[in-house]
Design an enzyme around this catalytic site. Structure first.
Site, mmCIF file in Angstrom:
data_model
loop_
_atom_site.group_PDB
_atom_site.id
_atom_site.type_symbol
_atom_site.label_atom_id
_atom_site.label_comp_id
_atom_site.label_asym_id
_atom_site.label_seq_id
_atom_site.Cartn_x
_atom_site.Cartn_y
_atom_site.Cartn_z
ATOM 1 N N GLY A 257 15.612 15.994 31.607
ATOM 2 C CA GLY A 257 16.755 15.087 30.984
ATOM 3 C C GLY A 257 18.529 15.371 31.884
ATOM 4 O O GLY A 257 19.307 14.239 32.358
ATOM 5 N N GLY B 19 18.664 17.603 34.683
ATOM 6 C CA GLY B 19 18.764 18.806 35.693
ATOM 7 C C GLY B 19 16.932 19.329 36.215
ATOM 8 O O GLY B 19 15.932 18.992 35.586
ATOM 9 N N VAL C 163 14.869 21.783 38.116
ATOM 10 C CA VAL C 163 14.437 23.808 38.655
ATOM 11 C C VAL C 163 13.985 23.201 39.651
ATOM 12 O O VAL C 163 12.607 22.813 40.183
ATOM 13 C CB VAL C 163 14.203 24.530 37.340
ATOM 14 C CG1 VAL C 163 13.817 25.795 37.410
ATOM 15 C CG2 VAL C 163 15.000 23.869 35.988
ATOM 16 N N ASP D 171 20.505 25.564 21.248
ATOM 17 C CA ASP D 171 19.011 24.937 21.105
ATOM 18 C C ASP D 171 18.002 25.904 21.624
ATOM 19 O O ASP D 171 17.544 25.651 22.407
ATOM 20 C CB ASP D 171 19.487 23.725 22.766
ATOM 21 C CG ASP D 171 18.695 22.765 22.817
ATOM 22 O OD1 ASP D 171 18.023 22.540 21.936
ATOM 23 O OD2 ASP D 171 18.099 22.663 23.834
#
Length: 551
Positions: free
Chosen positions: A71, A73, A75, A187
């Protein structure tokens, strides 16, 4: 609210929560971007790495392949052409429907991620190398951790307790370093724990971290994170602290041995309701000190959760249990041909293997006989595994059975003994009360109504127990009249709208002369959920094997 927070526990809910006015499409296994991984080892890479046409970011980082996206980014695996090393780069990925303000917040959050991780120095925190502005967007350059996430690993099956404790120790170290640097991760979940090469464990994705002294970026009415791993105080909008990350660590440890979070439900509202109200069962695959620690970490009250030092001590003991001494190992290994074996075997038997085993059998028989004499195991027949009988003749005139790992302490007056659960959830207390002229006015008599009234009024001065719920019943112990008392209460010092309730389960056994002595057994435990069930089992087992002398 119901106490189970909903059903359909097999359905995932680990995705970011957006403001109510925004449209949200949950991604598989969570909307948070997957951590940087080595693509060939990634367990859930949904598609082959895509071509990048050799694009170079910041004049030095050549994109090689896409590792994953979520959501916030994408990688990439990239190669740093200046220092000749592979790196991971996170590219901001902003939905087209977001306005300029929301888009700017996403970019600021990614820059914050880099700052948050960069100020933490710990081998279990992903290393930040650089932040490059490209096309007006911040690209975060970090170390490439080759391996899979804990979330991927759990798709293959659960972990044994020792491996879960080892991973938990590394994550705890990362969190402790972050908290000391004034950073809350916010998180912590399996997808953000990377299992690298050489048993390395890395905590990554500080994208929604809260940095001390910095202004928050989350809009009013919204919060981000994975609902099934979010601490209840965050759900309630209260100010989080390090204890909130430790709650999430507890859920991660639970999921590591059970396969999923205990709060997972079919949709986000039910998951949040479960976080606030559900009392999970002790993890079946992680009982003992590990399971008790997990249950402590999942306490609703942040102040009641154990601190980092206590967590570390428990996980160390589980991950690295004590090994047999070298001498014992040599003895049980038998008399070998080497020098170590020769010290245990007379020279005449060095080359006679049958005689060596005969000698070993004789040694073991003697050792077993000594154990039977000293320990008297048959006196504790039927003891639960891991329990032992502790003679307390001098202080209590009784023998009491308790879990072996419980720590013993004596009361100041010399007439009581306490056995404490190392994790602090349960306690066993036993006293032998002798009533004399000097203490007759200060000691409660062994009378059921007297104890009922004592607890009903809140203790000696009404300042010990709030909202007491008292129950008593007549029983017998060792064929003698006795009575039990249960008290569910809130500690007088507790505050808040939903305080934790505790339970005392007691047995009082009058002596031959009821007016002169009695014994009191008390087991303390939480008053709700699986911990109460476990506490009642402890009470039953202690009671079953309690042998009072001279009744």
């Amino acid at each position: 609210m119901t106490n189970d927070g909903g059903r359909a526990a097999h359905e995932p809910t680990s995705y970011a929560l957006q403001p109510p006015q925004q449209r949200h499409v949950p991604q598989q296994n969570g909307a948070a971007p997957p951590p940087a991984q080595d693509a060939p080892q990634a367990a859930h890479a949904p598609q082959a790495p895509q071509s990048t046409d050799g694009r170079v970011i910041g004049g030095r980082y050549r994109l090689v392949a896409r590792l994953g996206h979520g959501g916030m980014g994408t990688v990439w695996r990239a190669h740093d052409e200046i220092v000749d090393r592979d790196v991971a780069i996170k590219e901001p990925r902003v939905p087209d429907h977001l306005g300029e303000r929301d888009r700017a917040n996403v970019y600021l959050r990614m820059q914050r991620e880099a700052r948050a991780a960069a100020r933490i120095s710990h081998p279990s925190v992903v290393t930040m190398h650089d932040v490059v502005m490209e096309d007006g967007k911040p690209w975060i350059v970090m170390e490439l951790v080759r391996g899979q996430s804990l979330g991927d690993r759990l798709q293959e099956g659960t972990l044994d307790v020792r491996e879960a404790a080892r991973i938990g120790l590394a994550v705890l170290g990362a969190l402790t370093a972050a908290h000391e640097a004034g950073v809350l991760h916010r998180d912590v979940k399996p997808d953000n724990v990377l299992l690298g090469r050489g048993d390395r464990v890395v905590l990554t994705d500080f994208g929604i971290a809260q940095v001390e002294g910095e202004q928050g970026l989350t809009e009013t009415g919204a919060f981000v994170g994975s609902p099934e791993f979010i601490a209840p105080e965050r759900v309630l909008g209260q100010r989080p602290g390090p204890e909130s990350d430790l709650w999430s660590l507890g859920v991660v440890l639970y999921a590591a041995v059970e396969g999923m979070s205990p709060y997972r439900r079919s949709h986000t509202p039910a998951t949040l309701q479960a976080v606030l109200s559900a009392e999970p069962q002790m993890p079946a695959r992680g009982s003992g000190a590990f399971g008790t620690l997990v249950m402590q970490l999942l306490r609703k009250d942040p102040a009641a959760r154990p601190g980092a030092a206590e967590i570390r001590a428990t996980l160390e003991a589980v991950a690295h249990p004590p090994q047999p001494s070298a001498a014992a190992t040599r003895l049980y290994a038998g008399a070998g041909a080497g020098p170590a074996g020769s010290r245990w075997v007379p020279p005449v038997l060095h080359r006679n293997r049958p005689a060596q085993f005969g000698l070993l059998g004789g040694v073991l028989a003697v050792a077993l006989a000594l154990v039977l004499i000293v320990v008297k195991p048959f006196g504790g027949a039927g003891l639960p595994e891991g329990w032992q009988v502790r003679p307390e003749s001098e202080i209590l005139s009784a023998d009491v059975a308790v879990p072996s790992e419980y720590e013993r302490s004596e009361g100041d007056s010399g007439d009581s003994v306490t056995y404490r659960d190392p994790s602090g959830v349960f306690g066993i207390y036993l006293e032998h009360v002798q009533i004399t002229e000097d203490n007759a006015d200060d000691v409660l008599k062994p009378d059921k109504d007297a104890w009922d009234q004592y607890y009903a009024k809140g203790g000696e001065n009404g300042m010990d127990y709030k909202e007491p719920d008292v129950g008593t019943r007549d029983v017998t112990h060792q064929e003698k009249p006795a009575f039990e008392t249960t008290v569910d209460y809130v500690p007088y010092s507790s505050t808040g709208d939903d305080p934790i309730r505790y339970r005392l389960h007691e047995l009082v056994v009058p002596g031959k002369d009821k007016a002169r002595e009695y014994w009191r057994l008390q087991v303390s435990m939480p008053a709700e959920g699986a911990a109460r069930t476990d506490g009642e089992v402890i009470f039953t087992n202690v009671l079953k094997h309690l042998k009072i002398q001279g009744l």
